[in-house]
Design an enzyme around this catalytic site. Sequence first.
Site, short mmCIF file in Angstrom:
data_model
loop_
_atom_site.label_atom_id
_atom_site.label_comp_id
_atom_site.label_asym_id
_atom_site.label_seq_id
_atom_site.Cartn_x
_atom_site.Cartn_y
_atom_site.Cartn_z
N ARG A 28 37.48 57.83 41.03
CA ARG A 28 36.51 57.52 39.98
C ARG A 28 37.18 56.77 38.83
O ARG A 28 38.30 57.11 38.43
CB ARG A 28 35.85 58.81 39.45
CG ARG A 28 34.97 59.44 40.50
CD ARG A 28 34.18 60.63 39.98
NE ARG A 28 33.75 61.42 41.13
CZ ARG A 28 32.72 61.12 41.92
NH1 ARG A 28 31.99 60.06 41.66
NH2 ARG A 28 32.42 61.88 42.96
N ILE A 30 38.09 55.74 35.20
CA ILE A 30 38.30 56.59 34.02
C ILE A 30 37.30 56.26 32.91
O ILE A 30 37.04 57.08 32.04
CB ILE A 30 39.77 56.45 33.54
CG1 ILE A 30 40.25 57.67 32.79
CG2 ILE A 30 39.97 55.17 32.73
CD1 ILE A 30 41.75 57.72 32.60
N ASN A 87 37.09 41.77 40.14
CA ASN A 87 37.43 40.86 39.05
C ASN A 87 38.74 40.18 39.40
O ASN A 87 39.68 40.83 39.86
CB ASN A 87 37.55 41.62 37.73
CG ASN A 87 36.21 42.14 37.25
OD1 ASN A 87 35.20 41.46 37.36
ND2 ASN A 87 36.19 43.36 36.72
N GLU A 95 41.96 43.75 34.34
CA GLU A 95 42.92 44.46 33.47
C GLU A 95 44.10 44.99 34.27
O GLU A 95 45.22 45.06 33.76
CB GLU A 95 42.23 45.65 32.79
CG GLU A 95 41.27 45.26 31.69
CD GLU A 95 40.47 46.46 31.19
OE1 GLU A 95 40.71 47.59 31.68
OE2 GLU A 95 39.61 46.24 30.33
N VAL A 96 43.84 45.42 35.50
CA VAL A 96 44.89 46.03 36.33
C VAL A 96 45.18 45.08 37.48
O VAL A 96 44.28 44.77 38.29
CB VAL A 96 44.46 47.42 36.86
CG1 VAL A 96 45.58 48.01 37.70
CG2 VAL A 96 44.11 48.34 35.70
N HIS A 100 41.30 45.76 43.24
CA HIS A 100 40.42 46.93 43.33
C HIS A 100 38.98 46.46 43.40
O HIS A 100 38.58 45.55 42.69
CB HIS A 100 40.62 47.87 42.14
CG HIS A 100 40.65 47.18 40.80
ND1 HIS A 100 41.77 46.53 40.34
CD2 HIS A 100 39.70 47.02 39.86
CE1 HIS A 100 41.51 46.00 39.17
NE2 HIS A 100 40.25 46.28 38.85
N MET A 101 38.25 47.10 44.28
CA MET A 101 36.82 46.85 44.42
C MET A 101 36.10 47.90 43.58
O MET A 101 36.30 49.09 43.78
CB MET A 101 36.44 47.00 45.90
CG MET A 101 35.00 46.77 46.22
SD MET A 101 34.68 47.36 47.90
CE MET A 101 35.19 45.97 48.86
N HIS A 102 35.30 47.43 42.61
CA HIS A 102 34.46 48.36 41.84
C HIS A 102 33.22 48.66 42.68
O HIS A 102 32.52 47.73 43.10
CB HIS A 102 33.99 47.72 40.53
CG HIS A 102 35.07 47.44 39.53
ND1 HIS A 102 35.32 48.26 38.45
CD2 HIS A 102 35.94 46.40 39.43
CE1 HIS A 102 36.31 47.73 37.73
NE2 HIS A 102 36.71 46.61 38.31
P1 5GP Z 1 39.43 45.54 35.99
O1 5GP Z 1 38.95 45.22 34.60
O2 5GP Z 1 40.89 45.23 36.17
O3 5GP Z 1 38.57 44.92 37.07
O4 5GP Z 1 39.21 47.08 36.17
C1 5GP Z 1 40.19 48.04 35.93
C2 5GP Z 1 39.47 49.37 35.89
O5 5GP Z 1 40.44 50.39 36.00
C3 5GP Z 1 38.70 49.61 34.60
O6 5GP Z 1 37.33 49.82 34.90
C4 5GP Z 1 39.38 50.83 34.00
O7 5GP Z 1 38.48 51.71 33.37
C5 5GP Z 1 40.06 51.46 35.20
N1 5GP Z 1 41.28 52.19 34.90
C6 5GP Z 1 42.34 51.73 34.19
N2 5GP Z 1 43.31 52.65 34.14
C7 5GP Z 1 42.86 53.70 34.86
C8 5GP Z 1 43.44 54.97 35.20
O8 5GP Z 1 44.56 55.31 34.82
N3 5GP Z 1 42.69 55.81 35.96
C9 5GP Z 1 41.45 55.47 36.41
N4 5GP Z 1 40.80 56.36 37.15
N5 5GP Z 1 40.88 54.28 36.12
C10 5GP Z 1 41.58 53.41 35.36
#
Ligand code: 5GP
Length: 114
Positions: A28, A30, A87, A95-96, A100-102
């Site tokens: 899930r 965060i 993304n 951001e990461v 990752h697939m949301h």
């Molecule tokens: P992005 O913006 O890279 O597509 O999505 C990164 C997602 O990772 C964000 O929705 C953010 O809330 C989630 N996220 C970042 N750090 C953590 C973490 O330590 N644990 C979890 N469960 N989600 C994280």
Amino acid sequence: MSTIFTKIINKEIPADIVYESDNVLAFRDINPQAPVHILIIPKIEIPTIKEIKGSEHAVLLGEMYDAANEIAKKEGIAEEGFRLVFNCGNNAGQEVYHIHMHLLGGRKMTWPPG
Ligand code: 5GP
């Protein structure tokens, strides 16, 4: 370079894991943006979708979509519908840098996304 998701894969930091196989992990988000917001990731480190090659990663991506369908069913959002998002890079708000697939669902969504 490794990200926080590698620490989650290695169970060095906690996460609410909803699915795990040899190659794929899902947990899930965060900071959920919908009643169901789950991140589905490969266990290998791939920074962005730009590094994806069909010849190399087709099976892995297939496993990620299988996981999404299985989780959507388990979470009770398969019938009403859900959104899957990758993304890629700065303009998309990545951001990461570990792909990752949301998986988002449980509410009506708008289109186009912001
Ligand atoms: P992005 O913006 O890279 O597509 O999505 C990164 C997602 O990772 C964000 O929705 C953010 O809330 C989630 N996220 C970042 N750090 C953590 C973490 O330590 N644990 C979890 N469960 N989600 C994280």
